[in-house]
Design a protein around this motif. Structure first.
Motif, PDB file in Angstrom:
ATOM      1  N   LYS A 126      -1.012 -18.118 -12.614  1.00 44.76           N
ATOM      2  CA  LYS A 126      -2.037 -19.131 -12.338  1.00 44.76           C
ATOM      3  C   LYS A 126      -2.832 -18.807 -11.079  1.00 44.76           C
ATOM      4  O   LYS A 126      -4.042 -18.969 -11.033  1.00 44.76           O
ATOM      5  N   ALA A 127      -2.153 -18.309 -10.048  1.00 45.62           N
ATOM      6  CA  ALA A 127      -2.822 -17.963  -8.788  1.00 45.62           C
ATOM      7  C   ALA A 127      -3.334 -16.525  -8.799  1.00 45.62           C
ATOM      8  O   ALA A 127      -4.073 -16.127  -7.906  1.00 45.62           O
ATOM      9  N   ASN A 128      -2.900 -15.746  -9.798  1.00 45.67           N
ATOM     10  CA  ASN A 128      -3.248 -14.324  -9.886  1.00 45.67           C
ATOM     11  C   ASN A 128      -2.903 -13.603  -8.571  1.00 45.67           C
ATOM     12  O   ASN A 128      -3.721 -12.885  -8.003  1.00 45.67           O
ATOM     13  N   LYS A 129      -1.656 -13.817  -8.128  1.00 44.59           N
ATOM     14  CA  LYS A 129      -1.199 -13.297  -6.846  1.00 44.59           C
ATOM     15  C   LYS A 129       0.220 -12.751  -7.001  1.00 44.59           C
ATOM     16  O   LYS A 129       1.079 -13.404  -7.612  1.00 44.59           O
ATOM     17  N   ALA A 130       0.473 -11.581  -6.426  1.00 45.04           N
ATOM     18  CA  ALA A 130       1.816 -11.002  -6.466  1.00 45.04           C
ATOM     19  C   ALA A 130       2.767 -11.873  -5.657  1.00 45.04           C
ATOM     20  O   ALA A 130       2.457 -12.290  -4.536  1.00 45.04           O
ATOM     21  N   VAL A 131       3.957 -12.142  -6.251  1.00 45.69           N
ATOM     22  CA  VAL A 131       4.963 -12.943  -5.555  1.00 45.69           C
ATOM     23  C   VAL A 131       6.254 -12.157  -5.283  1.00 45.69           C
ATOM     24  O   VAL A 131       7.056 -12.560  -4.448  1.00 45.69           O
ATOM     25  N   TRP A 132       6.435 -11.019  -5.985  1.00 47.54           N
ATOM     26  CA  TRP A 132       7.655 -10.222  -5.798  1.00 47.54           C
ATOM     27  C   TRP A 132       7.392  -8.807  -6.280  1.00 47.54           C
ATOM     28  O   TRP A 132       6.622  -8.592  -7.226  1.00 47.54           O
ATOM     29  N   GLU A 133       8.007  -7.830  -5.608  1.00 47.93           N
ATOM     30  CA  GLU A 133       7.902  -6.451  -6.072  1.00 47.93           C
ATOM     31  C   GLU A 133       9.156  -5.680  -5.688  1.00 47.93           C
ATOM     32  O   GLU A 133       9.849  -6.024  -4.735  1.00 47.93           O
ATOM     33  N   SER A 134       9.428  -4.655  -6.468  1.00 44.23           N
ATOM     34  CA  SER A 134      10.561  -3.777  -6.210  1.00 44.23           C
ATOM     35  C   SER A 134      10.146  -2.350  -6.543  1.00 44.23           C
ATOM     36  O   SER A 134       9.434  -2.113  -7.521  1.00 44.23           O
ATOM     37  N   THR A 135      10.575  -1.421  -5.704  1.00 40.17           N
ATOM     38  CA  THR A 135      10.292  -0.001  -5.919  1.00 40.17           C
ATOM     39  C   THR A 135      11.606   0.751  -5.979  1.00 40.17           C
ATOM     40  O   THR A 135      12.461   0.584  -5.108  1.00 40.17           O
ATOM     41  N   GLY A 136      11.759   1.567  -7.012  1.00 40.14           N
ATOM     42  CA  GLY A 136      12.938   2.408  -7.156  1.00 40.14           C
ATOM     43  C   GLY A 136      12.521   3.865  -7.181  1.00 40.14           C
ATOM     44  O   GLY A 136      11.556   4.223  -7.860  1.00 40.14           O
ATOM     45  N   LYS A 137      13.227   4.700  -6.419  1.00 35.96           N
ATOM     46  CA  LYS A 137      12.924   6.132  -6.366  1.00 35.96           C
ATOM     47  C   LYS A 137      14.192   6.928  -6.621  1.00 35.96           C
ATOM     48  O   LYS A 137      15.257   6.591  -6.116  1.00 35.96           O
ATOM     49  N   LYS A 138      14.025   7.975  -7.428  1.00 34.94           N
ATOM     50  CA  LYS A 138      15.158   8.844  -7.736  1.00 34.94           C
ATOM     51  C   LYS A 138      14.642  10.212  -8.140  1.00 34.94           C
ATOM     52  O   LYS A 138      13.614  10.320  -8.797  1.00 34.94           O
ATOM     53  N   ASP A 139      15.354  11.257  -7.726  1.00 34.72           N
ATOM     54  CA  ASP A 139      15.030  12.620  -8.138  1.00 34.72           C
ATOM     55  C   ASP A 139      15.937  13.001  -9.299  1.00 34.72           C
ATOM     56  O   ASP A 139      17.129  12.685  -9.301  1.00 34.72           O
TER      57      ASP A 139
END
Length: 188
Positions: A148-161
């Motif tokens: 509704k607000a078109n706004k990010a509320v949470w994020e997660s980043t995962g990195k792996k080789d």
């Protein structure tokens, strides 16, 4: 008795180190959220978008979308494709990388040291070996947006080789997405 306890402790420590090193590169996860967001107001979600670059197959892209969907349902949210409270987006990137290492081996007689100075008795020789290591650097980002607000509320980043193909892609993707979404708040 003390020797027995020390042996048990040493064996447990050895087993733990062996297990950790056998697992190879682990998934490194970072997460962040909007501290102003009212997560209690969110009840529904939709998988909005999944972008992939590199050599991410369509099968694995589908597995990633299914894993995100399953984690949201486990957290108590209901999927609603028409009017969701939250939109879940994902970006998967695989890049081919190469690491280079060198090692030098010295051999020959070299010199000897006498109290009155260093004398070189025979030339030393050396050989240098250059090793290359090919791998894939994987990054996966999950964004959750207030629809509704078109706004990010949470994020997660995962990195792996990765230095090999996934043995069981479905299981490994499910485990990775679950680890990335551990900190996402459950529905209330």
């Amino acid at each position: 008795m003390r020797l027995h306890n020390k042996l048990n402790t040493a064996l447990i420590l050895f087993a733990a180190i062996t297990l950790l090193t056998a697992c190879g590169s682990s998934l490194k996860v970072t997460s962040d959220y909007d501290k102003e967001a009212n997560f209690a107001a969110f009840k529904t979600f939709s998988i909005y978008n999944l972008k992939t670059t590199g050599s991410v197959s369509q099968l694995n892209a589908d597995r990633i979308a299914a894993a995100m969907r399953n984690e949201m349902i486990k957290k108590g949210y209901t999927e609603d494709k028409n009017n969701p409270d939250l939109m879940v987006n994902g970006v998967a990137v695989l890049k081919d990388k190469q690491d280079v290492s060198t090692s030098t081996n010295y051999y020959g007689w070299g010199g000897i040291y006498r109290p009155y100075g260093f004398y070189h008795t025979m030339p030393m020789a050396a050989s240098t070996t250059v090793n290359t290591y090919n791998y894939k650097a994987g990054t996966f980002i999950i964004d959750v947006v207030d629809a509704k607000a078109n706004k990010a509320v949470w994020e997660s980043t995962g990195k792996k080789d990765f230095d090999r193909q996934l043995k069981n892609p479905e299981e490994e993707i499910n485990t990775g997405v679950a680890k990335m979404m551990e900190s996402f708040p459950a529905a209330k």
